[in-house]
Design a protein around this motif. Structure first.
Motif, mmCIF file in Angstrom:
data_model
loop_
_atom_site.group_PDB
_atom_site.id
_atom_site.type_symbol
_atom_site.label_atom_id
_atom_site.label_comp_id
_atom_site.label_asym_id
_atom_site.label_seq_id
_atom_site.Cartn_x
_atom_site.Cartn_y
_atom_site.Cartn_z
ATOM 1 N N ASP A 205 96.843 38.300 89.138
ATOM 2 C CA ASP A 205 97.143 39.475 89.959
ATOM 3 C C ASP A 205 98.360 40.219 89.417
ATOM 4 O O ASP A 205 98.386 41.459 89.368
ATOM 5 C CB ASP A 205 97.395 39.060 91.408
ATOM 6 C CG ASP A 205 96.118 38.659 92.133
ATOM 7 O OD1 ASP A 205 95.024 39.068 91.689
ATOM 8 O OD2 ASP A 205 96.219 37.920 93.138
ATOM 9 N N GLU A 209 97.679 43.972 88.088
ATOM 10 C CA GLU A 209 98.330 45.013 88.874
ATOM 11 C C GLU A 209 99.269 45.840 88.008
ATOM 12 O O GLU A 209 99.289 47.075 88.079
ATOM 13 C CB GLU A 209 99.092 44.374 90.037
ATOM 14 C CG GLU A 209 99.568 45.363 91.093
ATOM 15 C CD GLU A 209 100.859 46.082 90.691
ATOM 16 O OE1 GLU A 209 101.048 47.255 91.112
ATOM 17 O OE2 GLU A 209 101.677 45.489 89.966
ATOM 18 N N ALA A 212 97.213 48.075 85.550
ATOM 19 C CA ALA A 212 96.651 49.237 86.228
ATOM 20 C C ALA A 212 97.738 50.265 86.557
ATOM 21 O O ALA A 212 97.543 51.467 86.370
ATOM 22 C CB ALA A 212 95.927 48.795 87.500
ATOM 23 N N ARG A 239 88.800 40.565 88.738
ATOM 24 C CA ARG A 239 89.940 41.500 88.722
ATOM 25 C C ARG A 239 89.667 42.706 87.828
ATOM 26 O O ARG A 239 90.147 43.809 88.109
ATOM 27 C CB ARG A 239 91.203 40.761 88.293
ATOM 28 C CG ARG A 239 91.721 39.844 89.411
ATOM 29 C CD ARG A 239 92.670 38.778 88.911
ATOM 30 N NE ARG A 239 93.189 37.972 90.028
ATOM 31 C CZ ARG A 239 92.525 36.973 90.598
ATOM 32 N NH1 ARG A 239 91.313 36.651 90.161
ATOM 33 N NH2 ARG A 239 93.063 36.291 91.603
ATOM 34 N N ARG A 242 87.828 44.805 90.237
ATOM 35 C CA ARG A 242 88.671 45.251 91.347
ATOM 36 C C ARG A 242 89.627 46.362 90.927
ATOM 37 O O ARG A 242 89.857 47.323 91.670
ATOM 38 C CB ARG A 242 89.465 44.072 91.894
ATOM 39 C CG ARG A 242 90.330 44.415 93.119
ATOM 40 C CD ARG A 242 91.260 43.262 93.466
ATOM 41 N NE ARG A 242 90.548 41.978 93.513
ATOM 42 C CZ ARG A 242 91.147 40.802 93.422
ATOM 43 N NH1 ARG A 242 92.477 40.737 93.263
ATOM 44 N NH2 ARG A 242 90.449 39.686 93.479
ATOM 45 N N TYR A 243 90.186 46.250 89.719
ATOM 46 C CA TYR A 243 91.183 47.220 89.246
ATOM 47 C C TYR A 243 90.569 48.312 88.376
ATOM 48 O O TYR A 243 91.296 49.127 87.801
ATOM 49 C CB TYR A 243 92.297 46.501 88.476
ATOM 50 C CG TYR A 243 93.230 45.715 89.362
ATOM 51 C CD1 TYR A 243 94.313 46.333 89.987
ATOM 52 C CD2 TYR A 243 93.023 44.360 89.594
ATOM 53 C CE1 TYR A 243 95.176 45.617 90.802
ATOM 54 C CE2 TYR A 243 93.887 43.624 90.403
ATOM 55 C CZ TYR A 243 94.955 44.265 91.005
ATOM 56 O OH TYR A 243 95.805 43.548 91.827
#
Length: 412
Positions: A205, A209, A212, A239, A242-243
């Protein structure tokens, strides 16, 4: 050859017309002329460009010309480190470098990295992506030093840096999370090694994160082990989705794919394809580090290169570490790596072209260099001139001579 070298070089600021080059084609190689602009890009690749063009004419008839080699996964901050790794294992190498990094000077990092870069360049590598440790031991020293070297080399080598956010035992993830934004400002990609993190989910994560938020790609050391019960591919691909990082994630090593059942591989492979995730195999490291605990038929340790290629997953091959605790050998010659990949991956005699693509077009695409890469109009004049009949001959036999041009300048 001295006369050829002098002629190709010229002033370095004039147009040059390379006559009679052999350029790779579907049927093997075709004769073409290559016109290089004074600014370092290719103006034309065509049969029999008029000799009256305003350019220095260089006769290279019979010489094979290929795009410069792209090394998409190195560790320039580690190269040349002499630190014992008696176990010969991945963890032993990680511990050995961590000990060294605590006292390494910036001058030492620069000297070792510069030496390896020039060695690779001499073998025809015109672009390198290096993972650079960022952790409590190394801080940002490696990234800062290598950025200085990039400025120093200018147009004579393309360098990219991955902020390799490195988790160590008994170091919680708070430090990495607190410092990843500063690392991202110094880097071209975000990377890490989730399989050794104490909390892989939180670690991933943090990486995704930050990538991104800073609009950077993700380049991971992925499951560099052979334990089929310890897989993180789904966590990474989740991920990626998700991103919204489809097409911007690279997985290095992926060794464990060779240890999982075929049905598990197929499922993971399908997800890699859907999310346009590339794979980089590192044969030197995986042949050296993996399988030392097996006393019968030790595995080769590479990922399923052949199966990934057949499925359509882009696969590149790269040097990884060069002469350090992870791999005590290495010349920086990507032709050698292509040969090792071909031999260790159960590729067939008709697949030598795939091995060549794994050190040229594929890594250029994966690292975002494709728009200016190749032997075509508008591309940078990054090329290798050698004494081979075609690219199959180049990979299989090698070459006794290489002239290397980067941005139109003779560098080796």
């Amino acid at each position: 050859m001295k006369e050829l070298t002098t002629a190709i070089y010229g002033s370095g600021k004039e147009r040059r017309l390379l006559k009679g080059a052999l350029v790779a084609a579907d049927e093997g190689a075709r004769a073409c002329d290559i016109l290089i602009a004074a600014g370092g890009h290719i103006e034309a690749v065509e049969p029999d460009i008029a000799g009256s063009v305003d350019a220095r004419v260089v006769d290279i008839a019979g010489s094979l010309v290929v795009p410069g080699f792209v090394d998409a996964h190195q560790h320039l901050d580690k190269t040349g480190v002499v630190s014992p790794n008696p176990s010969g294992t991945l963890q032993g190498a990680r511990e050995a470098f961590a000990r060294f990094a605590r006292t390494a000077s910036r001058e030492d990092i620069a000297d070792r990295a510069r030496r390896t870069i020039l060695q690779c360049r001499g073998h025809g590598t015109t672009a390198i992506r290096s993972h650079v440790n960022v952790d409590k031991d190394a801080g940002f020293a490696g990234l800062e030093v290598l950025r200085d070297i990039r400025a120093e080399l200018g147009d004579t080598m393309t360098l990219q840096f991955v902020a390799f956010m490195t988790p160590h035992p008994n170091q919680d993830l708070d430090w990495l999370e607190a410092n990843i934004a500063d690392a991202a400002e110094l880097a071209d990609a975000i990377g890490g090694t989730p399989a050794v993190a104490e909390d892989p989910g939180r670690y991933l994560d943090i990486l995704f994160e930050a990538a991104a938020r800073h609009d950077l790609p993700v380049d991971l050391h992925m499951d560099e082990h052979l334990d089929a019960d310890r897989l993180l591919f789904d966590a990474v691909i989740d991920r990626t989705e998700r991103y919204g990082m489809q097409g911007r994630v690279i997985l290095g090593h992926a060794s464990v794919l060779s240890a999982v059942p075929w049905s598990s591989f197929q499922r993971i492979c399908d997800r890699l394809l859907r999310n346009r995730i590339g794979v980089i195999t590192l044969p030197a490291a995986n042949l050296y580090l993996q399988g030392r605990d097996r006393d019968v038929l030790p595995p080769r340790g590479l990922t399923r290169v052949r199966d990934l290629l057949q499925a359509g997953v882009p696969v590149a091959a790269a040097c990884d570490n060069i002469q350090d605790p992870f791999i005590p050998t290495g010349s920086g010659d990507l032709l050698e790596i292509a040969r090792w990949t071909f031999l260790a991956s159960y590729l067939g005699a008709d697949d030598i072209g795939e091995a060549f693509a794994m050190i040229t077009d594929v890594p250029a695409m994966l690292t975002g260099l494709a728009d200016t890469y190749g032997l075509r109009k508008g591309a940078r004049a990054d090329m290798v001139i050698c004494d081979c009949a075609n690219t199959t001959d180049l990979v299989a036999r090698g070459t006794g001579h290489r002239s290397v041009l980067i941005n139109g300048l003779l560098v080796s």
